[in-house]
Design a protein around this motif. Structure first.
Motif, PDB file in Angstrom:
ATOM      1  N   MET A  62       0.832  -1.208   0.000  1.00  0.00           N
ATOM      2  CA  MET A  62       0.000   0.000   0.000  1.00  0.00           C
ATOM      3  C   MET A  62       0.864   1.254   0.000  1.00  0.00           C
ATOM      4  N   ILE A  63       1.879   1.289   0.866  1.00  0.00           N
ATOM      5  CA  ILE A  63       2.779   2.445   0.916  1.00  0.00           C
ATOM      6  C   ILE A  63       3.548   2.580  -0.395  1.00  0.00           C
ATOM      7  N   ARG A  64       3.946   1.466  -0.954  1.00  0.00           N
ATOM      8  CA  ARG A  64       4.651   1.503  -2.247  1.00  0.00           C
ATOM      9  C   ARG A  64       3.772   2.135  -3.323  1.00  0.00           C
ATOM     10  N   ASP A  65       2.482   1.779  -3.330  1.00  0.00           N
ATOM     11  CA  ASP A  65       1.572   2.299  -4.352  1.00  0.00           C
ATOM     12  C   ASP A  65       1.229   3.768  -4.138  1.00  0.00           C
ATOM     13  N   PHE A  66       1.440   4.287  -2.931  1.00  0.00           N
ATOM     14  CA  PHE A  66       1.201   5.716  -2.691  1.00  0.00           C
ATOM     15  C   PHE A  66       2.307   6.590  -3.293  1.00  0.00           C
ATOM     16  N   HIS A  67       3.462   5.988  -3.592  1.00  0.00           N
ATOM     17  CA  HIS A  67       4.602   6.687  -4.201  1.00  0.00           C
ATOM     18  C   HIS A  67       5.064   7.867  -3.347  1.00  0.00           C
ATOM     19  N   ILE A  68       4.988   7.685  -2.028  1.00  0.00           N
ATOM     20  CA  ILE A  68       5.454   8.744  -1.135  1.00  0.00           C
ATOM     21  C   ILE A  68       6.912   8.564  -0.746  1.00  0.00           C
ATOM     22  N   ALA A  69       7.397   7.341  -0.796  1.00  0.00           N
ATOM     23  CA  ALA A  69       8.783   7.050  -0.431  1.00  0.00           C
ATOM     24  C   ALA A  69       9.696   7.339  -1.623  1.00  0.00           C
ATOM     25  N   GLU A  70      10.738   8.145  -1.390  1.00  0.00           N
ATOM     26  CA  GLU A  70      11.667   8.476  -2.471  1.00  0.00           C
ATOM     27  C   GLU A  70      12.472   7.262  -2.892  1.00  0.00           C
ATOM     28  N   ARG A  71      12.811   6.423  -1.917  1.00  0.00           N
ATOM     29  CA  ARG A  71      13.534   5.190  -2.212  1.00  0.00           C
ATOM     30  C   ARG A  71      12.774   4.008  -1.629  1.00  0.00           C
ATOM     31  N   GLU A  72      12.995   2.846  -2.196  1.00  0.00           N
ATOM     32  CA  GLU A  72      12.288   1.662  -1.724  1.00  0.00           C
ATOM     33  C   GLU A  72      12.639   1.346  -0.279  1.00  0.00           C
TER      34      GLU A  72
END
Length: 434
Positions: A62-72
């Protein structure tokens, strides 16, 4: 003559419009175990337990799909904030809901708690960005304050001989929620990818891949909410006893109450300070309980993040389904242990020391409120700190000392060891024996 003596000399007075009195009358007529009330409590607790653990299998994605994290590698930190939001909300409102339940009744708190699951858990599944997810989880924790009142309700709705069974049903239902919740989250998240023959990518569940498990839980909560309207209220709502009344039971009870009040007042005045914060046996037990709660939540969050993270970062590359299976098996194992092996271990070694510490009777309400608030705060810190630690560890794969995930599990073991050491004296003090 025998029939005359079989009638009670003093008959307790019941107030006509008092819901608590109606429940007391009902309990007098109870024969055997009241299974309907037992099932009602079990279902209500399950309703509030499911949303707590259902998100862990899919939170990373879910967090990955929000594209809020600059890096994985930063996904873990943001996941920790979402995981902490529920417990932070509960920590800030636990005492208020307890006061509300004592003043207005247990039933309103139960209904508000189940309605909050219907509304905010549904909105969480429809989250389109990180902040919407955090806010909906925070509001869900803030409005869902029924765990404390449902324990009071479980005691008040049953006769004395069935109260232990009622409280055990609360724990059992909570444990089953730890089994079913992750399973729902694991199997039903991303349905368009797992079950393309049933759910298309253009459907609602394709556009909101984490909505289906939340929707199932919310629909269940809606059914529970409707059923909760028929739950009896257990809080007594009537004026103080009138000594001028002709009822002999009231006169005797009032006189006894006046005598007991005077005795308690004299006893309390003769004691040294009764401040809960100065009651070290109580406070030490709360601290130990809170530290172990922190470990519990941090482990649940970190394991899920570690299991689904890529192998290049030291993870297992599990799917949400895999994580749901593992967490469900773990919860089931814990449930089996609590219901089978634990009673024998307790009889051999004695009760867990934390559970053995008790406050004076006039302090129990406040003590439970402090314990609930402290535990919730520590459970809020657990996912946030665990997520930050997880992200930091992913960035040190080549470190010479405890590289990558080794540092994460080392720190978890340190917290667990600290909690265990704190169960020994002199930290965990024994209450003074009278």
């Amino acid at each position: 003559m025998a029939e005359e003596y079989s009638v009670p000399l003093l008959k307790k007075k019941y107030y006509k419009d008092c819901p608590g009195c109606k429940v007391d009358q009902m309990k007098e007529l109870q024969q055997g175990i009241p299974f309907r009330e037992l099932v009602s409590i079990w279902i209500v607790v399950l309703c509030t337990a499911l949303p707590i653990s259902s998100l862990f299998p899919f939170l990373y994605f879910m967090i990955r799909d929000f594209h809020i994290a600059e890096r994985e590698e930063d996904i873990g930190s943001y996941a920790g904030y979402v995981g902490s939001a529920f417990m932070l909300g509960r920590a800030l409102t636990s005492l208020l809901w307890g006061i509300f339940a004592d003043r207005y009744g247990r039933k309103p708190v139960i209904i508000i708690g189940t309605i909050s699951v219907v509304i905010f858990n549904t909105l969480f599944g429809l989250s389109v960005n990180f902040w919407m997810a955090v806010i909906t989880r925070f509001l869900l924790g803030s409005m869902n304050g029924l765990l404390g009142p449902i324990k009071a309700y479980a005691v008040e709705i049953f006769r004395a001989e069935h109260q232990a069974l009622a409280l055990s049903s609360v724990s059992t239902s909570w444990g089953i929620g730890l089994v079913i919740g992750p399973a729902l989250g694991g199997y039903l998240a991303q349905p368009a990818e797992k079950y393309p023959n049933v759910f298309s990518k253009d459907s609602l569940f394709g556009r909101f891949p984490y909505f289906l498990p939340c929707l199932i839980i919310s629909l269940f909560a809606l059914v529970v909410t409707i059923g909760a309207w028929w739950l009896p209220e257990t809080l007594h709502k009537h004026d103080d006893i009138d000594i001028s009344s002709d009822d002999s039971y009231d006169v005797l009870e009032a006189a006894t109450h006046e005598s007991n009040t005077k005795e308690i007042r004299e006893t309390v005045e003769g004691r040294e300070s009764t401040s809960l914060l100065k009651n070290w046996p109580l406070m030490s037990s709360i601290i130990v309980y809170s530290v172990l709660s922190l470990h519990d939540m941090a482990y649940s969050e970190i394991f899920s993040l570690w299991a689904v993270s890529p192998r290049k970062f030291g993870g297992l590359s599990y799917s949400t389904e895999d994580v749901g299976q593992v967490l469900a098996v773990t919860g089931f194992s814990l449930l089996v242990f609590q219901s089978s092996a634990y009673p024998y271990v307790e009889r051999m070694l004695g009760p867990v020391m934390v559970a053995r510490i008790a406050s004076e009777q006039h302090q129990r309400g406040a003590a439970n409120g402090i314990a609930m608030t402290a535990m919730s705060f520590f459970k809020a810190v657990g996912p946030a700190a665990g997520g930050a630690l997880f992200s930091w560890s992913e960035k040190r794969q080549d470190a010479s000392f405890l590289p990558g995930m080794q540092m994460v599990f080392f720190m978890l073991n340190v917290v667990q060891a600290i909690g265990m050491l704190m169960t020994f004296e002199p930290f965990l003090a024994q209450p003074r024996q009278c």
